[in-house]
Design a protein around this motif. Structure first.
Motif, PDB file in Angstrom:
ATOM      1  N   LEU B   3       3.907 -15.397  21.892  1.00 40.05           N
ATOM      2  CA  LEU B   3       3.352 -14.264  22.627  1.00 40.05           C
ATOM      3  C   LEU B   3       4.176 -13.023  22.293  1.00 40.05           C
ATOM      4  CD1 LEU B   3       2.767 -15.970  26.062  1.00 40.05           C
ATOM      5  CD2 LEU B   3       1.046 -15.372  24.373  1.00 40.05           C
ATOM      6  N   PRO B   4       3.518 -11.926  22.045  1.00 39.62           N
ATOM      7  CA  PRO B   4       4.247 -10.741  21.564  1.00 39.62           C
ATOM      8  C   PRO B   4       4.870  -9.926  22.695  1.00 39.62           C
ATOM      9  CG  PRO B   4       1.904 -10.299  21.636  1.00 39.62           C
ATOM     10  CD  PRO B   4       2.085 -11.690  22.163  1.00 39.62           C
ATOM     11  N   VAL B   5       5.538 -10.588  23.610  1.00 38.87           N
ATOM     12  CA  VAL B   5       6.054  -9.840  24.768  1.00 38.87           C
ATOM     13  C   VAL B   5       7.541 -10.077  25.025  1.00 38.87           C
ATOM     14  CG1 VAL B   5       3.801  -9.741  25.879  1.00 38.87           C
ATOM     15  CG2 VAL B   5       5.328 -11.641  26.413  1.00 38.87           C
ATOM     16  N   LYS B   6       8.207 -10.769  24.088  1.00 36.75           N
ATOM     17  CA  LYS B   6       9.628 -11.070  24.299  1.00 36.75           C
ATOM     18  C   LYS B   6      10.431  -9.790  24.513  1.00 36.75           C
ATOM     19  CE  LYS B   6      13.106 -14.233  22.396  1.00 36.75           C
ATOM     20  NZ  LYS B   6      13.419 -15.199  21.310  1.00 36.75           N
ATOM     21  N   ASP B   7       9.979  -8.701  23.900  1.00 34.75           N
ATOM     22  CA  ASP B   7      10.728  -7.449  24.046  1.00 34.75           C
ATOM     23  C   ASP B   7      10.532  -6.806  25.415  1.00 34.75           C
ATOM     24  OD1 ASP B   7       8.152  -6.600  23.867  1.00 34.75           O
ATOM     25  OD2 ASP B   7       8.486  -5.146  22.251  1.00 34.75           O
ATOM     26  N   PRO B  25      14.272 -14.396  34.066  1.00 33.67           N
ATOM     27  CA  PRO B  25      15.215 -13.363  33.607  1.00 33.67           C
ATOM     28  C   PRO B  25      14.740 -11.967  34.001  1.00 33.67           C
ATOM     29  CG  PRO B  25      13.827 -14.028  31.789  1.00 33.67           C
ATOM     30  CD  PRO B  25      13.409 -14.881  32.975  1.00 33.67           C
ATOM     31  N   LEU B  26      15.597 -11.009  33.715  1.00 33.60           N
ATOM     32  CA  LEU B  26      15.341  -9.610  34.090  1.00 33.60           C
ATOM     33  C   LEU B  26      14.335  -8.966  33.137  1.00 33.60           C
ATOM     34  CD1 LEU B  26      16.118  -7.011  35.643  1.00 33.60           C
ATOM     35  CD2 LEU B  26      18.054  -6.766  34.056  1.00 33.60           C
ATOM     36  N   PRO B  27      13.175  -8.584  33.650  1.00 33.19           N
ATOM     37  CA  PRO B  27      12.263  -7.810  32.794  1.00 33.19           C
ATOM     38  C   PRO B  27      12.772  -6.376  32.638  1.00 33.19           C
ATOM     39  CG  PRO B  27      11.094  -8.898  34.611  1.00 33.19           C
ATOM     40  CD  PRO B  27      12.554  -8.921  34.936  1.00 33.19           C
ATOM     41  N   LYS B  28      12.496  -5.803  31.477  1.00 34.07           N
ATOM     42  CA  LYS B  28      12.891  -4.406  31.264  1.00 34.07           C
ATOM     43  C   LYS B  28      12.190  -3.505  32.277  1.00 34.07           C
ATOM     44  CE  LYS B  28      14.137  -4.657  26.425  1.00 34.07           C
ATOM     45  NZ  LYS B  28      13.631  -4.563  25.051  1.00 34.07           N
ATOM     46  N   GLY B  29      12.879  -2.475  32.660  1.00 29.62           N
ATOM     47  CA  GLY B  29      12.270  -1.498  33.554  1.00 29.62           C
ATOM     48  C   GLY B  29      12.494  -1.788  35.026  1.00 29.62           C
ATOM     49  N   VAL B  30      12.960  -3.000  35.350  1.00 32.46           N
ATOM     50  CA  VAL B  30      13.138  -3.326  36.771  1.00 32.46           C
ATOM     51  C   VAL B  30      14.276  -2.499  37.378  1.00 32.46           C
ATOM     52  CG1 VAL B  30      13.929  -5.124  38.348  1.00 32.46           C
ATOM     53  CG2 VAL B  30      12.085  -5.607  36.730  1.00 32.46           C
ATOM     54  N   GLY B  31      15.371  -2.395  36.636  1.00 38.10           N
ATOM     55  CA  GLY B  31      16.489  -1.604  37.146  1.00 38.10           C
ATOM     56  C   GLY B  31      16.056  -0.176  37.451  1.00 38.10           C
ATOM     57  N   ALA B  32      15.327   0.424  36.519  1.00 35.29           N
ATOM     58  CA  ALA B  32      14.881   1.813  36.710  1.00 35.29           C
ATOM     59  C   ALA B  32      13.898   1.918  37.868  1.00 35.29           C
ATOM     60  CB  ALA B  32      14.252   2.329  35.420  1.00 35.29           C
ATOM     61  N   THR B 358       8.997 -21.144  28.890  1.00 36.20           N
ATOM     62  CA  THR B 358       8.362 -19.943  29.405  1.00 36.20           C
ATOM     63  C   THR B 358       8.135 -18.990  28.238  1.00 36.20           C
ATOM     64  OG1 THR B 358      10.621 -19.313  29.858  1.00 36.20           O
ATOM     65  CG2 THR B 358       9.347 -20.114  31.721  1.00 36.20           C
ATOM     66  N   PRO B 359       6.924 -19.023  27.688  1.00 33.61           N
ATOM     67  CA  PRO B 359       6.704 -18.346  26.404  1.00 33.61           C
ATOM     68  C   PRO B 359       6.675 -16.826  26.472  1.00 33.61           C
ATOM     69  CG  PRO B 359       4.695 -19.386  27.194  1.00 33.61           C
ATOM     70  CD  PRO B 359       5.774 -19.793  28.132  1.00 33.61           C
ATOM     71  N   LEU B 360       6.827 -16.259  27.647  1.00 29.24           N
ATOM     72  CA  LEU B 360       6.945 -14.798  27.671  1.00 29.24           C
ATOM     73  C   LEU B 360       8.195 -14.362  26.910  1.00 29.24           C
ATOM     74  CD1 LEU B 360       5.938 -13.432  31.190  1.00 29.24           C
ATOM     75  CD2 LEU B 360       4.495 -14.079  29.283  1.00 29.24           C
ATOM     76  N   TYR B 361       9.211 -15.186  26.937  1.00 27.49           N
ATOM     77  CA  TYR B 361      10.467 -14.759  26.302  1.00 27.49           C
ATOM     78  C   TYR B 361      11.122 -15.855  25.463  1.00 27.49           C
ATOM     79  CZ  TYR B 361      11.793 -16.722  30.846  1.00 27.49           C
ATOM     80  OH  TYR B 361      11.890 -17.516  31.957  1.00 27.49           O
ATOM     81  N   LEU B 362      10.371 -16.944  25.222  1.00 30.08           N
ATOM     82  CA  LEU B 362      10.892 -18.022  24.371  1.00 30.08           C
ATOM     83  C   LEU B 362       9.948 -18.239  23.193  1.00 30.08           C
ATOM     84  CD1 LEU B 362      11.824 -20.800  26.966  1.00 30.08           C
ATOM     85  CD2 LEU B 362      13.430 -19.426  25.602  1.00 30.08           C
ATOM     86  N   ASP B 363      10.533 -18.569  22.042  1.00 27.93           N
ATOM     87  CA  ASP B 363       9.690 -18.927  20.912  1.00 27.93           C
ATOM     88  C   ASP B 363      10.217 -20.212  20.276  1.00 27.93           C
ATOM     89  OD1 ASP B 363      11.872 -18.175  19.347  1.00 27.93           O
ATOM     90  OD2 ASP B 363      11.096 -16.135  19.097  1.00 27.93           O
ATOM     91  N   GLU B 364       9.567 -20.641  19.223  1.00 32.73           N
ATOM     92  CA  GLU B 364       9.919 -21.919  18.616  1.00 32.73           C
ATOM     93  C   GLU B 364      11.347 -21.923  18.069  1.00 32.73           C
ATOM     94  OE1 GLU B 364       6.784 -24.549  16.759  1.00 32.73           O
ATOM     95  OE2 GLU B 364       7.808 -23.762  14.984  1.00 32.73           O
ATOM     96  N   GLY B 365      11.790 -20.773  17.591  1.00 33.80           N
ATOM     97  CA  GLY B 365      13.173 -20.688  17.116  1.00 33.80           C
ATOM     98  C   GLY B 365      14.163 -21.006  18.227  1.00 33.80           C
ATOM     99  N   ASP B 366      13.871 -20.547  19.424  1.00 35.58           N
ATOM    100  CA  ASP B 366      14.749 -20.846  20.565  1.00 35.58           C
ATOM    101  C   ASP B 366      14.769 -22.348  20.848  1.00 35.58           C
ATOM    102  OD1 ASP B 366      15.355 -18.100  21.177  1.00 35.58           O
ATOM    103  OD2 ASP B 366      13.374 -17.927  22.086  1.00 35.58           O
ATOM    104  N   VAL B 367      13.595 -22.945  20.791  1.00 40.07           N
ATOM    105  CA  VAL B 367      13.500 -24.374  21.088  1.00 40.07           C
ATOM    106  C   VAL B 367      14.310 -25.185  20.075  1.00 40.07           C
ATOM    107  CG1 VAL B 367      11.918 -26.345  21.128  1.00 40.07           C
ATOM    108  CG2 VAL B 367      11.297 -24.193  22.284  1.00 40.07           C
ATOM    109  N   LEU B 368      14.157 -24.853  18.824  1.00 44.12           N
ATOM    110  CA  LEU B 368      14.879 -25.605  17.794  1.00 44.12           C
ATOM    111  C   LEU B 368      16.379 -25.382  17.901  1.00 44.12           C
ATOM    112  CD1 LEU B 368      12.429 -25.084  14.796  1.00 44.12           C
ATOM    113  CD2 LEU B 368      12.676 -27.087  16.289  1.00 44.12           C
ATOM    114  N   ALA B 369      16.780 -24.162  18.189  1.00 44.37           N
ATOM    115  CA  ALA B 369      18.214 -23.878  18.354  1.00 44.37           C
ATOM    116  C   ALA B 369      18.773 -24.641  19.554  1.00 44.37           C
ATOM    117  CB  ALA B 369      18.434 -22.374  18.515  1.00 44.37           C
TER     118      ALA B 369
END
Lengths: 395, 395
Positions: B3-7, B25-32, B358-369
């Protein structure tokens, strides 16, 4: 006397804030404290924050900070939920302590939500339970051996009229009833000594005089001798003796922490914890005396200069909280006109203009400036303008 | 597919976070966003914030954002309190709808707090009310005409095993019972359609898959046809039809807002509202499929490379939530060793190592690592070190 702590608050330029009895202003450092929790704790520690950042201990730690302002010993106050939920827990625990009785007694000066929660509890329990509501001046006489729990708010939210905590608690106990005090308009406003009153339970909120911010959590005090027996009623996992054992059945914590329910609101608690540092180095006796002096000055000036208004609060400062209310038929519009001119009080139906005197960030100059503006609004009928007639919602 | 939303998230460098099922985890923009509420709204508007900043509408507005992820129509979900409180309200309302019945049925796979709250409610009501707890595989058979309310958590918090919401709700209704679903491990994790399931109530939390932060508020869904009749039980003023009329007695709002209780946690809701924007433009079908693909890959790799671990989750992805659990006798210490190496999962007694996908911020590279590090910990017995043996608390 002015308390030397006004610089601990960030008040907007040109605003005279007489509504700390509804929502306290922003104490300095709160933004940074919350930002730290968001960016450094949640953002960097994620789930580990529960351990390494002591989030799990916040409710008890901040409870002690609140407890010191109401005469509660350390370990007898815990934070969480909202005041309505804490009222429910205190009432349910009180009923459980008097299984042979069926009546909750309160008064019509209580904040409506307290009465609503009691209504809900009575309906849940069925079987002849009853909420009985007396007039504030009759409540002492209404205490008898039918009453399981007396639940009162010490300071009337409309007029500031105060009950005598010690005397009424004594009457309740003499009749065999449990006493629950709501300190929503007391904690941080007037001197309270829950231990000396000997009440079983006390509850309150922290977004008024304690300046914890919108939605700040509530507190509950449990008299220490009851901390191992009071029934929590809302028996959530964080009130369990061992929440992380994930036992299939509930065993309450052997302390006031049994009154915890679910996951604590970490961001709100961080705001409140920082806000509580505004009280460092001052005593409730000083705050209460300073508030009385400001209120007396306000009453004297208004009565001298604004004859349109009728004092609704008790004239005797010893039975009045830190707020002063005046009646005025055009009170709603007049309050809007005041607010538009930077004097922030609030309005309660049908005709109550309410002003709070919170000496952490108010001084005599503010009081006099507010009366100048009030007199101008009244003498020039500034309230008689279309833009001040629409009804809005102010808590 | 990634999913193209990890950023949209701020994850710490070098951390592979497989614990979004516990705290997102902390989504961007929450602090602001929270800073804006503190500095510009609370700080500048003070009490006026309730009106001019729409704080009072937050619970319904954010409720709609959550509702869209669980198949609830707008106006059928409201935010507030904690999940435990919302469980209590749903159960109490359900009992009220079946006055001739006395049994709440749940299962031993439910999260303990749900069972504790039911215990508390049953004790409050007295008069023969009962909480009956079946094993998860027996719960369907235990539904009969004694049951007033069936309350289950769709996804088991330990194993990820899923109940069939539609089928069990159908059984409950066929037996005349009310259905309450806890979606704590479902909302934002798997596809849910509360409307299609036809359940009367659903509840859940928002600090897990919805990334609302520590202490984020809970939600409750009320089936629209019940919104004008369901008893709120915890009848606080903000669930009143006219909270600011300050009526002495309670009249519930003619909508799901009757399930509101006290003052909403404005700071927590601001964090959650911003966090919900991380879902913009993606569907739960995409999330669910991506999660399944990550989980399947994780299971396959672990089973091929880590024979020390035994799969505890269902192998069939269609009956498994977005988490995967493996059993290992030294699971606690192994999880600590993993955490020390940047792979964050969690542990549940007695031997469960739990990993969330949680695929909003995980991808296959994370799983393999993550599997590389897990294999290293296991093959080299890295868990067998004194620093990993102390018991700590992780929610």
């Amino acid at each position: 006397m002015t308390l030397p702590v006004k610089d601990r608050f960030d008040l907007p330029e040109g605003m005279i804030y007489l509504d700390g009895n509804s929502l306290g202003p922003l104490p300095k450092g709160v933004g940074a404290a919350v930002q730290k929790v968001i960016a450094d704790e949640w953002g960097q520690q994620l789930i580990k924050g529960w351990n390494v950042c002591d989030w799990m201990d916040q409710p008890a730690r901040v409870g002690n900070m609140v407890g010191r302002l109401i005469g509660a010993q350390d370990g007898s106050v815990v934070m969480g939920d909202t005041l309505s939920i804490k009222v429910f827990q205190a009432l349910a625990a009180g009923l459980e302590m008097r299984p042979d009785r069926r009546v909750i007694l309160s008064d019509s000066g209580n904040f409506p939500s307290d009465l609503y929660m009691a209504e809900g509890l009575v309906a849940l329990k069925n079987a002849g339970f009853e909420l009985r509501v007396a007039d504030p001046e009759d409540v002492a006489d209404a205490i008898n051996d039918e009453i399981a729990v007396v639940m009162l708010t010490e300071v009337d939210y409309r007029t500031g009229r105060m009950h005598d905590m010690g005397a009424i608690t004594g009457l309740a106990h003499a009749a065999g009833a449990v006493m629950v005090w709501d300190l929503a308009h007391s904690a941080g406003a007037v001197e309270v000594d829950v231990a000396a009153s000997n009440c079983e339970f006390a509850v309150g909120c922290t977004y008024k005089y304690l300046n914890g911010g919108p939605g700040a959590p509530a507190f509950i005090y449990v008299r220490p001798d009851l901390a191992q027996t009071a029934t929590p009623a809302l028996s959530g996992w964080l009130g369990h003796a061992a929440p992380f054992a994930f036992d299939p059945s509930y065993t309450p914590a052997p302390s006031v922490e049994r009154m915890r329910v679910g996951t604590p609101p970490v961001l709100q608690l961080a705001a409140l914890e920082q806000a509580m540092t505004a009280w460092d180095g001052i005593t409730m006796a000083e705050v209460s005396q300073a508030s009385l002096r400001l209120s007396e000055r306000f009453i004297a000036e208004v009565e001298a200069r604004c004859p349109q208004l009728i004092l609704l609060s008790p004239r005797d400062g010893s039975v009045r909280g830190s707020q002063v209310s005046f009646g005025f038929d055009h009170g709603y519009a007049a309050m809007q006109a005041l607010i538009a001119r930077g004097v922030i009080g609030d309005f309660r139906a049908p005709n109550v203009m309410r002003f709070g005197f919170t000496p952490l960030y108010l001084d005599e100059g503010d009081v006099l400036a507010a009366v100048d503006i009030l007199q101008n609004v009244l003498d020039n009928r500034r309230w008689d303008a279309p833009e001040y007639r629409a009804v809005s919602r102010v808590t």
